[in-house]
Design a protein around this motif. Sequence first.
Motif, PDB file in Angstrom:
ATOM      1  N   UNK A  94       0.848  -1.195   0.000  1.00  0.00           N
ATOM      2  CA  UNK A  94       0.000   0.000   0.000  1.00  0.00           C
ATOM      3  C   UNK A  94       0.886   1.249   0.000  1.00  0.00           C
ATOM      4  N   UNK A  95       1.861   1.296   0.899  1.00  0.00           N
ATOM      5  CA  UNK A  95       2.772   2.457   0.976  1.00  0.00           C
ATOM      6  C   UNK A  95       3.703   2.521  -0.224  1.00  0.00           C
ATOM      7  N   UNK A  96       4.285   1.391  -0.572  1.00  0.00           N
ATOM      8  CA  UNK A  96       5.276   1.364  -1.649  1.00  0.00           C
ATOM      9  C   UNK A  96       4.705   1.833  -2.978  1.00  0.00           C
ATOM     10  N   UNK A  97       3.419   1.572  -3.229  1.00  0.00           N
ATOM     11  CA  UNK A  97       2.852   1.895  -4.531  1.00  0.00           C
ATOM     12  C   UNK A  97       1.753   2.955  -4.471  1.00  0.00           C
ATOM     13  N   UNK A  98       1.651   3.642  -3.339  1.00  0.00           N
ATOM     14  CA  UNK A  98       0.718   4.757  -3.228  1.00  0.00           C
ATOM     15  C   UNK A  98      -0.743   4.364  -3.343  1.00  0.00           C
TER      16      UNK A  98
END
Length: 176
Positions: A94-98
């Motif tokens: 979720x964080x890594x790919x926005x």
Amino acid sequence: MKSLPLSEVYQLLEPGPVVMLTTAHKGRANVMTMSWHMMVEFDPPLAACVVSGNDYSFAALRATKQCVIAIPARKLAAKVVKVGNTSGRDTDKFKAFGLTPLPASRVAPPLIAECFANLECKVVDTRLVGAYNLFILEVLAAWTDPAQKNPKTIHHRGYGTFAVDGPVITLKSKMR
């Protein structure tokens, strides 16, 4: 006719749009890309999906029996591929790919805000998991984003190749 390698048959019977499957286990949400799924019943809506035993999401789905099927539009294609090429074992995708997780109403795994539709599901049949990694899911709640007008889905054709949903045609039918 020309002979086709059997390893390429799946490209001809592609089951539908590429989706993202979210799970949540032990306080940690994860998302994976999935293209092996199909509807198996109208009411209640049942879907079947194959999740490899090698995927990080497999253990979470098997343990919690809950997931969300999030349906991305064409504009998310690059992220969808990156999610599919990354393991959730060591990456918060979720964080890594926005991607924006939103709370679901009936299950613990999150919806994905960027997707045009999200289906909250519970596993209702695991009889074919041992043999084929095939889960039968009941859709408990369904959500669409009204801001995304006429979204175009992507369809996996194998080896990094995708088709984009095309024009819609309407033909006479006895159903609805």
